[in-house]
Design a protein around this motif. Structure first.
Motif, short mmCIF file in Angstrom:
data_model
loop_
_atom_site.label_atom_id
_atom_site.label_comp_id
_atom_site.label_asym_id
_atom_site.label_seq_id
_atom_site.Cartn_x
_atom_site.Cartn_y
_atom_site.Cartn_z
N GLU A 104 2.41 1.46 -3.38
CA GLU A 104 1.51 2.22 -4.58
C GLU A 104 1.52 3.64 -4.51
OE1 GLU A 104 -2.13 -0.96 -5.02
OE2 GLU A 104 -2.25 0.26 -3.19
N THR A 105 1.92 4.46 -3.45
CA THR A 105 1.88 6.00 -3.67
C THR A 105 2.93 6.36 -4.71
OG1 THR A 105 3.31 6.03 -1.76
CG2 THR A 105 0.67 6.16 -1.51
N SER A 106 4.05 5.62 -4.77
CA SER A 106 5.03 6.06 -5.54
C SER A 106 5.02 5.43 -7.08
CB SER A 106 6.31 5.60 -4.90
OG SER A 106 6.57 6.30 -3.75
N LYS A 144 0.86 -1.11 -0.02
CA LYS A 144 -0.15 0.16 0.03
C LYS A 144 0.94 1.30 0.04
CE LYS A 144 -3.86 2.12 2.44
NZ LYS A 144 -5.04 2.00 3.59
N GLY A 145 1.83 1.13 0.90
CA GLY A 145 2.90 2.39 0.87
C GLY A 145 3.48 2.35 -0.47
#
Length: 217
Positions: free
Chosen positions: A182-184, A179-180
């Motif tokens: 995915e932001t990048s 999930k972390g």
């Protein structure tokens, strides 16, 4: 070649061409299926180069999977491997996959070198989950991806894919880590094997191809 100079075609995948600069987070629980889809994404066309960081396979294995995805693609790839020795100019070895500073420097150097012979490139990491299992702090994996892998894509003319085996034993909560990440990344593909030679792709972030697609392996 791709139909448009700023887009990249995929080999044996029924998805639209991928925009320049796209970074794909590729996830699943079957490493063999992940490797097949990964190779179809990063196998370079004749006017391209590929740079692959392989954490659980040697240079010969990666070349075979690239050739299976696209004829001759393995000969257009530079491989950085944590398994097996260096072989010639295009297969380099990593002494310690947990040393992400050194690994990042080696990887970025290969990307820069590949652009001397072909401006367009495809980069990939198979498997990033292996890296996460070797480090004490998974935040270092995020720093490595942002400082090297993703930065190289922003600066050059290329696309990239990072594969993660969600079933691997990592020193962190896998779902939270993904999930972390995915932001990048600009796109996500979840791969699920659905039959002996069949798999389903859940795609998001690739214009024209979002949704569920069935593929043959």
């Amino acid at each position: 070649m791709s139909l448009h100079a700023d887009e990249f075609g995929t080999s044996q995948l029924p998805i639209d061409e991928i925009e320049n600069g796209c970074s794909i987070l590729l996830t699943g629980t079957d490493t063999d299926v992940l490797k097949t889809v990964f190779s179809r994404l990063v196998a370079p066309e004749e006017d391209e180069r590929a740079v692959i960081l392989a954490t659980n396979a040697g240079g010969r294995t990666i070349r075979r999977t690239l050739n299976a995805a696209r004829d001759g693609a393995g000969s257009r790839a530079s491989i950085l491997t944590a398994k097996g020795p260096a072989r010639g100019d295009d297969v380099s070895a990593i002494d310690d996959i947990g040393d992400l500073t050194q690994t990042g420097m080696q990887f970025s150097s290969l990307v820069a070198a590949s652009q001397q012979s072909a401006a367009r490139f495809r980069s990939g990491i198979f498997l990033c989950s292996t890296i996460a299992s070797e480090v004490d702090d998974t935040r270092s994996v995020f720093r490595f991806l942002n400082s090297n892998f993703l930065t190289d894509l922003r600066r050059g003319d290329g696309i990239g894919a990072v594969a993660i085996d969600r079933s691997a034993d990592m020193n962190t909560n896998v779902d939270s880590m993904i999930k972390g990440m995915e932001t990048s990344f600009t796109a996500r593909i979840e791969v699920e094997m659905t039959g002996r030679n069949q798999a389903t792709l859940e795609i998001s972030g690739i214009p024209g191809s979002d949704g569920t697609l069935d593929i043959s392996l």
